[in-house]
Design an enzyme around this catalytic site. Structure first.
Site, PDB file in Angstrom:
ATOM      1  N   THR A 103      49.881  33.233   7.228  1.00 45.07           N
ATOM      2  CA  THR A 103      51.286  33.567   7.016  1.00 45.07           C
ATOM      3  C   THR A 103      51.819  34.763   7.626  1.00 45.07           C
ATOM      4  O   THR A 103      50.958  35.388   8.106  1.00 45.07           O
ATOM      5  CB  THR A 103      51.488  33.518   5.451  1.00 45.07           C
ATOM      6  OG1 THR A 103      50.920  34.529   5.077  1.00 45.07           O
ATOM      7  CG2 THR A 103      51.276  32.141   4.590  1.00 45.07           C
ATOM      8  N   LYS A 152      53.122  38.152   4.450  1.00 50.88           N
ATOM      9  CA  LYS A 152      52.525  38.667   3.187  1.00 50.88           C
ATOM     10  C   LYS A 152      52.171  40.197   3.847  1.00 50.88           C
ATOM     11  O   LYS A 152      52.980  40.964   4.078  1.00 50.88           O
ATOM     12  CB  LYS A 152      51.204  37.959   2.931  1.00 50.88           C
ATOM     13  CG  LYS A 152      51.799  36.671   2.282  1.00 50.88           C
ATOM     14  CD  LYS A 152      50.622  35.480   1.754  1.00 50.88           C
ATOM     15  CE  LYS A 152      51.267  34.382   1.251  1.00 50.88           C
ATOM     16  NZ  LYS A 152      50.299  33.098   1.223  1.00 50.88           N
ATOM     17  N   TYR A 176      68.199  25.433  19.192  1.00 49.95           N
ATOM     18  CA  TYR A 176      67.291  24.442  19.217  1.00 49.95           C
ATOM     19  C   TYR A 176      66.247  24.684  20.594  1.00 49.95           C
ATOM     20  O   TYR A 176      66.689  24.703  21.494  1.00 49.95           O
ATOM     21  CB  TYR A 176      67.751  22.903  19.102  1.00 49.95           C
ATOM     22  CG  TYR A 176      67.338  22.319  17.923  1.00 49.95           C
ATOM     23  CD1 TYR A 176      66.098  21.732  17.833  1.00 49.95           C
ATOM     24  CD2 TYR A 176      68.196  22.243  16.870  1.00 49.95           C
ATOM     25  CE1 TYR A 176      65.542  21.340  16.665  1.00 49.95           C
ATOM     26  CE2 TYR A 176      67.816  21.770  15.705  1.00 49.95           C
ATOM     27  CZ  TYR A 176      66.391  21.268  15.441  1.00 49.95           C
ATOM     28  OH  TYR A 176      66.053  20.630  14.406  1.00 49.95           O
ATOM     29  N   ARG A 191      59.215  34.996   6.844  1.00 49.16           N
ATOM     30  CA  ARG A 191      58.532  34.037   6.340  1.00 49.16           C
ATOM     31  C   ARG A 191      58.039  33.156   7.477  1.00 49.16           C
ATOM     32  O   ARG A 191      58.943  32.579   8.335  1.00 49.16           O
ATOM     33  CB  ARG A 191      59.500  33.358   5.385  1.00 49.16           C
ATOM     34  CG  ARG A 191      60.182  33.908   4.224  1.00 49.16           C
ATOM     35  CD  ARG A 191      59.020  34.550   3.438  1.00 49.16           C
ATOM     36  NE  ARG A 191      58.534  33.569   2.758  1.00 49.16           N
ATOM     37  CZ  ARG A 191      58.396  33.588   1.208  1.00 49.16           C
ATOM     38  NH1 ARG A 191      59.108  34.632   0.516  1.00 49.16           N
ATOM     39  NH2 ARG A 191      57.779  32.911   0.670  1.00 49.16           N
ATOM     40  N   ASP A 210      41.273  31.060   6.858  1.00 43.75           N
ATOM     41  CA  ASP A 210      42.638  31.184   6.509  1.00 43.75           C
ATOM     42  C   ASP A 210      42.886  32.636   5.850  1.00 43.75           C
ATOM     43  O   ASP A 210      42.398  33.092   4.980  1.00 43.75           O
ATOM     44  CB  ASP A 210      42.911  30.404   5.447  1.00 43.75           C
ATOM     45  CG  ASP A 210      44.408  30.257   4.620  1.00 43.75           C
ATOM     46  OD1 ASP A 210      45.216  31.306   5.157  1.00 43.75           O
ATOM     47  OD2 ASP A 210      44.877  29.210   4.073  1.00 43.75           O
ATOM     48  N   GLU A 220      62.858  22.663  20.978  1.00 41.50           N
ATOM     49  CA  GLU A 220      61.581  21.862  20.840  1.00 41.50           C
ATOM     50  C   GLU A 220      60.671  21.867  22.108  1.00 41.50           C
ATOM     51  O   GLU A 220      61.279  21.839  23.191  1.00 41.50           O
ATOM     52  CB  GLU A 220      62.112  20.276  20.633  1.00 41.50           C
ATOM     53  CG  GLU A 220      62.382  20.176  19.192  1.00 41.50           C
ATOM     54  CD  GLU A 220      62.554  18.534  18.794  1.00 41.50           C
ATOM     55  OE1 GLU A 220      62.284  17.672  19.628  1.00 41.50           O
ATOM     56  OE2 GLU A 220      62.966  18.256  17.788  1.00 41.50           O
TER      57      GLU A 220
HETATM   58  C1  LIG Z   1      50.260  31.962   1.044  1.00 39.77           C
HETATM   59  C2  LIG Z   1      49.013  30.981   1.587  1.00 39.77           C
HETATM   60  C3  LIG Z   1      49.205  29.863   2.239  1.00 39.77           C
HETATM   61  C4  LIG Z   1      50.491  29.273   2.302  1.00 39.77           C
HETATM   62  O1  LIG Z   1      51.463  29.715   2.598  1.00 39.77           O
HETATM   63  P1  LIG Z   1      53.047  29.458   2.605  1.00 39.77           P
HETATM   64  O2  LIG Z   1      53.735  30.269   3.538  1.00 39.77           O
HETATM   65  O3  LIG Z   1      53.366  29.672   1.220  1.00 39.77           O
HETATM   66  O4  LIG Z   1      53.125  27.814   2.628  1.00 39.77           O
HETATM   67  C5  LIG Z   1      48.098  29.131   2.515  1.00 39.77           C
HETATM   68  N1  LIG Z   1      46.819  29.649   2.500  1.00 39.77           N
HETATM   69  C6  LIG Z   1      46.694  30.808   1.786  1.00 39.77           C
HETATM   70  C7  LIG Z   1      45.442  31.272   1.530  1.00 39.77           C
HETATM   71  C8  LIG Z   1      47.786  31.463   1.266  1.00 39.77           C
HETATM   72  O5  LIG Z   1      47.524  32.737   0.509  1.00 39.77           O
END
Ligand SMILES: *Cc1c(COP(=O)(O)O)cnc(C)c1O
Length: 419
Positions: A228, A231, A56, A237, A202, A58
């Site tokens: 993220t 991807k 932990y 994750r 994003d 924080e």
């Molecule tokens: C996948 C994605 C998210 C969210 O990610 P999670 O890990 O699934 O919560 C946010 N914005 C975009 C553009 C995404 O493709």
């Protein structure tokens, strides 16, 4: 999984061990075309599955609320320094649990409930967290949404500017989940500046391409960038926020203590490893390979009579309209899954069908590129797709194709799998 850990797991919980083993076989034998998925390396898996899950911590490095941070502080600092080096960012927060919480932290940093956020509508290719109605971001904030042009299916920057001038959003998002083309960060930034909005880029889907130099970086243009980590970036994750020094405090406070408790230190370590991998020359080859594969697959699909939204792809993603193949997206996706190719059904812009059975399928080339597949394999995959979709109810044909897929996959071992 590491053989020693696998035998421990099967001794304690044979049911879960068996299911993980079956999933590993499935991941080995299928052509993975889900645009948000990938195969992480064995090194990333090892760090993510480590004893760091016991800790932990924080707070932030040097300012923790728990003792025993001698190593965790160093791990988190390494992850941050590597992210700064890979993306050229002034400030990085590696603690968001995933992409959605990372975006929520942006709202908490800059908005009050009821303030206006502007983002791309989900059916046009945006993300839930950019203000879509069913999301907290669309119900606690006033969301205004832009889409794509009906003729080109590309974002109309004049319409974005017009909407921004009219609604004066406090926060403006660019990016999405089903955008097959290059995102013009500079154009969004200019509009955000004109109306006094915070510009959030994003790059969740494309951060691996950005890291490898295969897509323009939003870093020079955005106030804050969210992503993220799992991807195209090919880490564990998780989520990450990158911002200018001016916004560093607001972003850090929004993540902790604003939104989260303890960071997932095992994920942070996995991310640090992935970012080290992203600094290697081979990662550039991987990122450019993703785009080359997407272009090759798109071209081959067009030859097989598929209709592609925007007519092609600039990144890792292809959005196909199956209307011209006389099947719905869901039926098409299920036929392809039976034939060994996994992807997801997806709404297309101006879809006449409902979201649970839309007209399109979404395809991504990150995972197949991680396996080392190239142009000849993309041609083969397009041919299989056409055959499987032409006979959506032919289970015998799908089984035959699935066998051929399995043979191809055997020649391209997936990173991280031990089978
Ligand atoms: C996948 C994605 C998210 C969210 O990610 P999670 O890990 O699934 O919560 C946010 N914005 C975009 C553009 C995404 O493709």
């Amino acid at each position: 999984m590491h053989p020693a850990l696998a035998s421990t797991l099967s001794a304690v919980d044979p049911e879960i061990a068996e299911l993980i083993a079956l999933e590993e076989v499935r991941q080995r034998d299928k052509v993975r075309l889900i645009a948000s998925e990938n195969y992480v390396s064995g090194a990333v898996l090892a760090a993510t599955g480590s004893i760091l899950t016991n800790k932990y911590s924080e707070g932030y490095a040097g300012k923790r609320y728990y003792e025993g941070q001698q190593y965790v502080d160093r791990i988190e600092t390494l992850a941050i320094d590597r992210a700064k080096a890979v993306f050229g960012a002034e400030h990085v927060n590696v603690q968001p649990y995933s992409g959605s919480p990372a975006n929520l932290a942006i709202y908490f940093a800059f908005l009050k409930p009821g303030d206006t956020v502007m983002g791309m509508a989900l059916p046009a290719g945006g993300h839930l967290t950019h203000g879509w109605g069913v999301s907290i971001t669309g119900s606690y904030f006033k969301a205004v949404q832009y889409g794509v042009r009906e003729d080109t299916h590309r974002v109309d920057m004049d319409a974005v500017r017009e909407l921004a001038r009219k609604e004066r959003p406090k926060l403006m998002f660019a990016g999405g989940t089903a955008i097959p083309r290059t995102i013009e960060w500079a154009a969004y930034a200019e509009i955000a500046k004109e109306v006094g909005a915070i510009f959030a880029a994003d790059m969740a889907h494309i951060s691996g391409l950005v890291a490898g130099g295969a897509h323009p970086s939003p870093i020079p243009y955005a106030d804050v960038v969210s992503t993220t980590t799992h991807k195209t970036l090919r880490g564990p994750r998780g989520g990450m926020l990158l911002c200018t020094a001016a916004h560093a405090k607001a972003i850090d406070r929004a993540v902790f203590p604003g939104l989260q408790g303890g960071p997932h230190d095992h994920t942070t370590a996995g991310l640090a490893v992935a970012l080290r991998e992203a600094q290697q020359e081979s990662f550039k080859t991987y990122a450019h390979g993703i785009v080359a594969n997407s272009r090759a697959l798109a071209a081959a699909m067009i030859e097989h009579g598929f209709t592609l939204i925007t007519g092609g792809s600039d990144n890792h993603l292809i959005l196909a309209d199956l209307t011209t193949k006389d099947v719905s997206g869901k039926i098409g996706a299920k036929a392809l899954d039976a034939a060994g190719m996994e992807l997801n059904y997806n709404s297309i812009p101006f879809d006449k069908r409902k979201p649970f059975d839309p007209s399109g399928i979404r395809i991504g080339t990150a995972a197949v590129t991680s396996r080392g597949m190239g142009a000849p394999e993309m041609k083969q995959i397009a041919a299989w797709m056409a055959r499987a979709i032409a006979a959506p109810a032919d289970a015998a044909l799908h089984a035959t194709i699935a066998g051929e897929v399995r043979e191809l996959c055997a020649k391209f071992p997936a990173p991280g799998l031990l089978i």
